[in-house]
Design an enzyme around this catalytic site. Structure first.
Site, mmCIF file in Angstrom:
data_model
loop_
_atom_site.group_PDB
_atom_site.id
_atom_site.type_symbol
_atom_site.label_atom_id
_atom_site.label_comp_id
_atom_site.label_asym_id
_atom_site.label_seq_id
_atom_site.Cartn_x
_atom_site.Cartn_y
_atom_site.Cartn_z
ATOM 1 N N HIS A 127 -2.071 0.296 -9.130
ATOM 2 C CA HIS A 127 -2.699 0.810 -10.342
ATOM 3 C C HIS A 127 -1.996 0.258 -11.590
ATOM 4 O O HIS A 127 -2.610 0.115 -12.649
ATOM 5 C CB HIS A 127 -2.639 2.338 -10.384
ATOM 6 C CG HIS A 127 -3.509 3.007 -9.363
ATOM 7 N ND1 HIS A 127 -3.101 3.206 -8.072
ATOM 8 C CD2 HIS A 127 -4.765 3.514 -9.456
ATOM 9 C CE1 HIS A 127 -4.070 3.811 -7.399
ATOM 10 N NE2 HIS A 127 -5.085 4.009 -8.207
ATOM 11 N N ASP A 156 -11.458 -2.158 -4.453
ATOM 12 C CA ASP A 156 -10.787 -1.041 -5.101
ATOM 13 C C ASP A 156 -11.156 -1.125 -6.591
ATOM 14 O O ASP A 156 -11.741 -2.109 -7.054
ATOM 15 C CB ASP A 156 -9.282 -1.124 -4.891
ATOM 16 C CG ASP A 156 -8.599 0.245 -4.962
ATOM 17 O OD1 ASP A 156 -9.223 1.196 -5.467
ATOM 18 O OD2 ASP A 156 -7.441 0.350 -4.512
#
Length: 606
Positions: free
Chosen positions: A254, A327
């Protein structure tokens, strides 16, 4: 307690009796689609414009609890992100193929609201009913444990590592089956689970308890069981993630771009087996990881953008023919090497079908359209992905019946047999790691107890544990201290010295660089131990914390902080439940360097 146990057993037996047997898949190569499916997909594709086809590739969030009447704040958020005000307008403008629900985008409140939102979004997607309009594939991250989106009364099961501690494929399947049934009832079709990553790195900041464990065979077995539960039991689309394996990273994708330095042989032995078994079990979707694996692709590109990994390894070597979903494209790991305009085009060229949450949807959509116009991408390549996505939608029954029964959703979510299954699945996962002084199980109930440490506003584990002691006749005090200051640590220790027993909850106390930069959880535990009074330490997330808590002699791992996990904890502390969980990972010493503090498979009982 006896009556309750009998009731739980009966309810769970009823649920289990409804589960189909685990399927046997002879090959990763799926059968040719049935004529009806093939006909619908082909006919639908023929009537779609290029803009509609490209829209099918994208799935993103929208703000609001209602498709057409969001709050003023959600209207403003949609306007800022998408240039229109309502979720319905977002879908209409971009011809979205999917929507992903989050609590922060105000999509998830109650079963009635969620089902109503899903129906409203589906009506927006279908519009005037013309043949080019396609129902949505609605998704959410419902891994369970520490990553779940559906609020109570939804069934809140333990997460993957807890299931790994329980070692039961049947329980793993039950968890997925019940979870999938509740999601489907409210109109959600993709749970973005199970996690197929093998967590062999105790310092992994992003996977950890989201993984079934450190043994590839165990992870593969439980991954396949959950694929069966989601797809064959509940009829939703399982999504095995994160290919080619996110279990040995020290960087969170992230916020950065992890590099996994496994050799090809190590990848084959550690990371590949769960994905191979998921494919053999018929998994319909696999999510990519924003990680670099030089042994698979030396280019330095993240797997999400690597033709070598997605087309060469996943499709070519492993034989996967389903939907490859990226993702989230707003994560730093996929944005570091290329700009946001290039990422969606490169992902499609790599072999991805479904593009999740680009940071600028208009920019991403236009980039793909421009790539087709310039010949960088062909419309035939777009059609390949759209066919796969439409096939999933057809098999979900969305072509025939895209709307859900709101009243049935209210009856299904949190049904008594589902909540009973939560208890049945959670109880065997509790792991007793250390009981050096023989403190547990506790003798008698007439004592004063302080319950403190890490807390969650949503689950209130500190209060839940304190209430459990109170219900058994103790004089219990709840004092949450999530990341306490030195003054709070001192005051808590003073209070602990006045009690007969302290129970302290810790959450990733090992991680002093991200969640706890001043190591306050470690200092709190040290201060409590220094009082000389009995202290029970409970890791409500990663089991690795014990290595960083010197002086602790009584330690248990619950792997999550759901109410069911805390209820099992209280019962185990009082001897009403015998701990049966075994560590699904190795706990290294704080120094690391391969030194083992507690081995894989360790677990005490009483």
């Amino acid at each position: 307690m006896k009556t309750r146990s009998v009731t739980v057993t009966v309810l769970v037996a009823t649920l289990v009796a409804t589960l189909a047997p685990l399927p046997v898949h002879a090959s990763a190569e799926p059968a040719r689609p049935p004529t009806a499916e093939q006909g619908w997909v082909t006919s639908t594709l023929r009537h779609m414009s290029l803009e509609q086809k490209v829209g099918q590739l994208f799935s993103t969030y929208v703000y609001g609890s209602d498709a057409t009447e969001p709050t003023a704040a959600d209207r403003a958020a949609n306007r800022a992100a998408f240039g229109v005000e309502t979720p319905a307008e977002v879908i209409d403008r971009f011809h979205l193929g999917g929507v992903c629900y989050f609590s922060w985008s105000h999509n998830l409140d109650s079963p009635r609201q969620i089902a109503g939102l899903s129906n409203g979004l589906q009506r927006a997607a279908l519009g005037d009913g013309s043949k080019g309009r396609v129902p949505l594939l609605i998704s959410t991250d419902q891994e369970q444990g520490t990553v779940l989106r559906m609020p109570a009364p939804a069934a809140q099961f333990p997460g993957a590592m807890a299931l790994g501690a329980g070692r039961s494929p049947r329980d793993a399947r039950t968890s997925a089956d019940v979870t999938g049934r509740e999601l489907r009832a409210v109109g959600i079709h993709q749970p973005y689970a199970p996690i197929a990553d093998v967590n062999v790195n105790a310092g992994n900041p992003v996977i950890g308890v989201r993984s079934f464990g450190a043994d590839p065979t165990l992870v593969a077995e439980l991954t396949a069981a959950q694929v069966a539960g989601f797809q064959d039991g509940a009829g939703v689309t399982a999504v095995a993630k994160h290919f080619p394996g996110h279990g040995d990273t020290a960087t969170d994708s992230h916020t950065g771009l992890p590099v996994i330095n496994h050799s090809r042989a190590e990848w084959d032995r550690i990371d590949a087996p769960p994905f191979r078994q998921a494919i053999s079990a018929g998994v319909e979707s696999i999510m990519t990881a924003h990680i670099v694996v030089p042994a698979l692709d030396p280019s330095g590109d993240p797997a999400t953008l690597s033709p070598t990994i997605l087309t060469g390894v996943l499709r070519g070597e492993l034989g996967f023919r389903g939907v490859i979903v990226t993702d989230a494209l707003n994560m730093a790991g996929v944005r570091q090497k290329y700009g946001d305009e290039r990422v969606p085009v490169l992902a499609i060229k790599a072999g991805a079908d479904q593009l999740l949450m680009p940071p600028n949807l208009a920019l991403a959509r236009d980039a793909v359209l421009r790539a087709v116009a310039t010949g960088e991408l062909t419309e035939r390549r777009i059609d390949e992905s759209v066919r796969r996505i439409l096939g999933v939608k057809y098999r979900q029954g969305l072509a025939r019946s895209p709307l859900v029964d709101v009243e049935e959703a209210v009856r299904t979510v949190g049904a008594p047999e589902h909540l009973a299954a939560v208890t049945q699945v959670t109880d065997p996962t509790l792991t007793a790691v250390r009981n050096d002084a023989g403190l547990l199980p506790l003798a008698g109930t007439n004592r004063s107890v302080l319950v403190t440490g890490w807390n969650s506003a949503a689950f209130a584990p500190v209060a839940t544990v304190a209430d459990g002691f109170t219900a058994r006749g103790a004089r219990a005090t709840a004092r949450p201290a999530t990341l306490p200051s030195d003054a709070v640590i001192a005051a808590t220790a003073t209070q602990a010295a006045q009690h007969d027993l302290t129970v302290v909850l810790v959450n990733k106390a090992w991680d002093t660089t991200v969640t706890d930069p001043r190591a306050t959880q470690q200092r709190l535990v040290a201060a409590l131990v220094a009082t000389g009074k009995p202290v029970v330490v409970v890791a409500v997330r990663d089991p690795y914390d014990i290595a960083h808590l010197p002086g602790v002699t009584t330690y248990l791992a619950t792997y999550s902080y759901t109410r069911a996990a805390m209820d099992a904890l209280v019962r185990a502390l009082h001897g009403e439940l015998s701990p049966r969980g075994r560590l699904p990972v190795t706990i290294p010493t704080a120094e690391g360097a391969g030194t083992v503090l507690y081995p894989y498979g360790h677990g005490l009982t009483w």
